[in-house]
Design a protein around this motif. Sequence first.
Motif, PDB file in Angstrom:
ATOM      1  N   GLU A 112       0.830  -1.207   0.000  1.00  0.00           N
ATOM      2  CA  GLU A 112       0.000   0.000   0.000  1.00  0.00           C
ATOM      3  C   GLU A 112       0.870   1.265   0.000  1.00  0.00           C
ATOM      4  O   GLU A 112       0.619   2.201  -0.752  1.00  0.00           O
ATOM      5  CB  GLU A 112      -0.934   0.011   1.203  1.00  0.00           C
ATOM      6  CG  GLU A 112      -1.891   1.183   1.190  1.00  0.00           C
ATOM      7  CD  GLU A 112      -2.893   1.139   2.334  1.00  0.00           C
ATOM      8  OE1 GLU A 112      -3.543   2.171   2.555  1.00  0.00           O
ATOM      9  OE2 GLU A 112      -3.020   0.099   3.003  1.00  0.00           O
ATOM     10  N   ASN A 116       0.984   3.923  -3.035  1.00  0.00           N
ATOM     11  CA  ASN A 116       0.656   5.321  -2.758  1.00  0.00           C
ATOM     12  C   ASN A 116       1.731   6.236  -3.328  1.00  0.00           C
ATOM     13  O   ASN A 116       1.436   7.289  -3.895  1.00  0.00           O
ATOM     14  CB  ASN A 116       0.496   5.572  -1.254  1.00  0.00           C
ATOM     15  CG  ASN A 116      -0.823   5.058  -0.726  1.00  0.00           C
ATOM     16  OD1 ASN A 116      -1.777   4.864  -1.467  1.00  0.00           O
ATOM     17  ND2 ASN A 116      -0.878   4.828   0.581  1.00  0.00           N
ATOM     18  N   SER A 119       1.410   6.266  -7.124  1.00  0.00           N
ATOM     19  CA  SER A 119       0.227   7.022  -7.559  1.00  0.00           C
ATOM     20  C   SER A 119       0.499   8.519  -7.646  1.00  0.00           C
ATOM     21  O   SER A 119      -0.186   9.241  -8.361  1.00  0.00           O
ATOM     22  CB  SER A 119      -0.964   6.749  -6.642  1.00  0.00           C
ATOM     23  OG  SER A 119      -0.776   7.364  -5.384  1.00  0.00           O
TER      24      SER A 119
END
Length: 137
Positions: A112, A116, A119
Amino acid sequence: MDVLICIVKCSPNLEFLHLIITEVVFLISNDFTTNDFVTFVSSEHLETFVEKLDEVETRTILTRHLKKLEFFNFVGEKETLAIARFLLEHGTALEELVFSWNDKDNYSKHSEEAMNEVSKFYKASSSVKVITLLENQ
């Protein structure tokens, strides 16, 4: 390292790049029938590698043709994210960027956070898909 850059320069239609990551060496797998290539890149030379990717001729090849980049055995290392960032920022033909994890614990703890970070990277291709997955154990 220089061999890899030469291969990229000699592969103007390169479409698929598969990186198999180990603790010490980055192996880029090869299947010449699909415009892929092979070489080894030590982690200590990755910064120089990214700089060489930014040379005009190499960047032109990668940005016009590279459609898929897959990092095998990904564990969230910054060097790999630097390569991903470069290719996302310049890869106008890039359709898919895949981070394949093979360690369930690392995947649970770090996927994650890594995604992140990815992104937030600028993406030259408006249709690129960034995928993270846990490979079968």
